[in-house]
Design a protein around this motif. Structure first.
Motif, PDB file in Angstrom:
ATOM      1  N   ALA A   1       0.844  -1.201   0.000  1.00 47.28           N
ATOM      2  CA  ALA A   1       0.000   0.000   0.000  1.00 47.28           C
ATOM      3  C   ALA A   1       0.878   1.250   0.000  1.00 47.28           C
ATOM      4  CB  ALA A   1      -0.906   0.005   1.225  1.00 47.28           C
ATOM      5  N   LEU A   2       0.524   2.173  -0.855  1.00 43.21           N
ATOM      6  CA  LEU A   2       1.264   3.431  -0.946  1.00 43.21           C
ATOM      7  C   LEU A   2       0.475   4.545  -0.261  1.00 43.21           C
ATOM      8  CD1 LEU A   2       2.550   3.408  -4.644  1.00 43.21           C
ATOM      9  CD2 LEU A   2       3.804   2.789  -2.562  1.00 43.21           C
ATOM     10  N   ALA A   3       1.189   5.352   0.479  1.00 44.94           N
ATOM     11  CA  ALA A   3       0.588   6.542   1.094  1.00 44.94           C
ATOM     12  C   ALA A   3       0.786   7.702   0.122  1.00 44.94           C
ATOM     13  CB  ALA A   3       1.237   6.839   2.435  1.00 44.94           C
ATOM     14  N   ARG A   4      -0.284   8.084  -0.537  1.00 42.57           N
ATOM     15  CA  ARG A   4      -0.203   9.147  -1.538  1.00 42.57           C
ATOM     16  C   ARG A   4      -0.203  10.518  -0.868  1.00 42.57           C
ATOM     17  NH1 ARG A   4       1.470   6.720  -6.199  1.00 42.57           N
ATOM     18  NH2 ARG A   4       0.256   4.813  -6.580  1.00 42.57           N
ATOM     19  N   PHE A   5       0.271  11.487  -1.608  1.00 41.32           N
ATOM     20  CA  PHE A   5       0.235  12.880  -1.172  1.00 41.32           C
ATOM     21  C   PHE A   5      -0.747  13.600  -2.072  1.00 41.32           C
ATOM     22  CE2 PHE A   5       2.213  17.189  -1.834  1.00 41.32           C
ATOM     23  CZ  PHE A   5       1.766  17.728  -0.650  1.00 41.32           C
ATOM     24  N   ASP A   6      -1.703  14.321  -1.485  1.00 37.16           N
ATOM     25  CA  ASP A   6      -2.817  14.901  -2.244  1.00 37.16           C
ATOM     26  C   ASP A   6      -2.788  16.425  -2.137  1.00 37.16           C
ATOM     27  OD1 ASP A   6      -5.090  15.356  -3.649  1.00 37.16           O
ATOM     28  OD2 ASP A   6      -6.430  14.192  -2.352  1.00 37.16           O
ATOM     29  N   PRO A   7      -1.946  17.105  -2.928  1.00 38.43           N
ATOM     30  CA  PRO A   7      -1.901  18.564  -2.857  1.00 38.43           C
ATOM     31  C   PRO A   7      -3.178  19.228  -3.348  1.00 38.43           C
ATOM     32  CG  PRO A   7      -0.543  17.764  -4.667  1.00 38.43           C
ATOM     33  CD  PRO A   7      -0.971  16.566  -3.892  1.00 38.43           C
ATOM     34  N   GLU A   8      -3.934  18.550  -4.268  1.00 41.26           N
ATOM     35  CA  GLU A   8      -5.172  19.151  -4.757  1.00 41.26           C
ATOM     36  C   GLU A   8      -6.195  19.286  -3.623  1.00 41.26           C
ATOM     37  OE1 GLU A   8      -3.623  16.661  -6.230  1.00 41.26           O
ATOM     38  OE2 GLU A   8      -2.879  17.646  -8.059  1.00 41.26           O
ATOM     39  N   ALA A   9      -6.283  18.278  -2.769  1.00 39.22           N
ATOM     40  CA  ALA A   9      -7.226  18.363  -1.641  1.00 39.22           C
ATOM     41  C   ALA A   9      -6.816  19.451  -0.666  1.00 39.22           C
ATOM     42  CB  ALA A   9      -7.295  17.014  -0.924  1.00 39.22           C
ATOM     43  N   LEU A  10      -5.533  19.603  -0.447  1.00 41.90           N
ATOM     44  CA  LEU A  10      -5.049  20.646   0.462  1.00 41.90           C
ATOM     45  C   LEU A  10      -5.278  22.030  -0.147  1.00 41.90           C
ATOM     46  CD1 LEU A  10      -1.723  18.952   1.622  1.00 41.90           C
ATOM     47  CD2 LEU A  10      -3.854  19.159   2.906  1.00 41.90           C
ATOM     48  N   GLN A  11      -5.087  22.143  -1.473  1.00 42.35           N
ATOM     49  CA  GLN A  11      -5.364  23.403  -2.143  1.00 42.35           C
ATOM     50  C   GLN A  11      -6.848  23.750  -2.061  1.00 42.35           C
ATOM     51  OE1 GLN A  11      -3.241  25.790  -4.119  1.00 42.35           O
ATOM     52  NE2 GLN A  11      -5.134  26.794  -3.469  1.00 42.35           N
ATOM     53  N   GLY A  12      -7.713  22.740  -2.228  1.00 44.82           N
ATOM     54  CA  GLY A  12      -9.142  22.981  -2.114  1.00 44.82           C
ATOM     55  C   GLY A  12      -9.554  23.419  -0.722  1.00 44.82           C
TER      56      GLY A  12
END
Length: 334
Positions: free
Chosen positions: A257-268
């Protein structure tokens, strides 16, 4: 000042001292009776001889009794200690114009090592840099995973907040999750009673699992005039999620399992609150902005504060006490 308002406002700042007055008056009376005119010589000298000695001493003594003066002296001393007051005075006061709540993500994904040494360590470094920018600001710290927890409420003691950073790891959290909305609501509660011209929430995270609730909480912060700054921690490619046994977590198909980084959610999230998102590389810009918000030009209005306190008038009794104490030291009175 007229007499009527003065009498209306008259009170004692430390009224418990007045309880000593009956004891001191009783002691003065007891001393006066015990050491009367004969000074207890009647126990040692015959009454006929004592009468002659008293007549001879009366011609040379001033005749003033010290005990009323002693009672007056003690009374004035107690009144001075009790702190009589009837006027208020104003004094300038200063309070930092900024109040910040730092929200630190302690969800399981913060343990991945796509940043050296891992995300949570780099996030703690970022919190430390934010604290270093807090010159006059009061700072609070909130952490979250499935639930939110207050590490420190708003305080100007930045050193104490900094000392609590080292143990903050995802492993100390009682539950595993990634719910940001409770942390934003907790920050709003901590800021509710803060008298500050600039209120800010600083989120340091790699993402969250409750976008609808988090956006609603961010919008409520915006409605209250609270600024939101979001700092993203992670890399786009992510990294394997460490497991409890030293290996990595695997999904239902057996893949790592990879822990993704979600900059779009943080930007939103930042957009929903009218704030600004920055990646971890923009930390210097964030700390510079925070330091600028505390400058005298921007925060000068918050320094025009005064505090009112009652003026202790007991000090004006001290000269009278000194004069009476000097008289009481007159030779032959004791």
């Amino acid at each position: 000042m007229s007499l009527a308002p003065m009498l209306q406002d008259f009170h004692f700042l430390r009224p418990a001292w007045l309880l000593a007055l009956p004891l001191l008056w009783g002691l003065s009376l007891w001393l006066a009776r015990r050491r009367g005119r004969d000074g207890d010589w009647s126990r040692l000298i015959d009454p006929e001889l004592l009468a002659g000695l008293q007549l001879e001493g009366a011609a040379t003594r001033g005749g003033l009794s010290p005990w009323p003066l002693l009672a007056l002296l003690w009374t004035l001393a107690v009144l001075a200690l009790a702190g009589p007051a009837w006027e208020q005075e104003s004094s300038p006061a200063f309070r930092g114009s900024a109040a910040w709540i730092v929200i630190l993500d302690l969800s399981p994904s913060m343990t991945v090592a796509d940043l050296s040494p891992d995300r949570v360590t780099r996030a703690r470094y970022a919190v430390d840099d934010v604290l270093a920018a807090a010159h006059d600001a009061r700072v609070g710290l909130v952490v979250f995973s499935e639930e939110a927890y207050t590490v420190t409420p708003l305080t100007s003691d930045v050193a104490t907040v900094r000392s609590l950073l080292s143990p903050l790891e995802p492993a100390i959290m009682p539950t595993r999750g990634d719910q940001l909305a409770p942390a934003l609501d907790r920050a709003a509660e901590l800021l509710a009673g803060a008298a500050a011209s600039e209120q800010r929430v600083i989120v340091i995270s790699d993402g969250y699992a409750d976008p609808a609730a988090a956006f609603a909480s961010a919008s409520r912060l915006r409605a209250k005039g609270v600024k939101l700054s979001v700092l993203g921690v992670g890399t786009p490619g992510g990294a394997p999620l460490p497991g409890g046994s030293g290996g990595f977590v695997r999904d239902a198909q057996g893949n790592t399992a990879l822990a993704r980084f979600d900059p779009e959610a943080l930007q939103g999230l930042a957009t929903a609150a009218g704030g600004r998102y920055r990646p971890l590389s923009g930390l210097a810009d964030l700390t510079a902005e925070l330091a600028d918000q505390q400058s005298p030009v921007r925060g000068g209005a918050a320094t025009d504060m005064t505090l009112s306190k009652w003026r202790d008038a007991g000090i004006w009794l001290l000269p009278v006490l000194l004069v009476l104490a000097a008289l009481f030291g007159r030779r032959g009175w004791l």
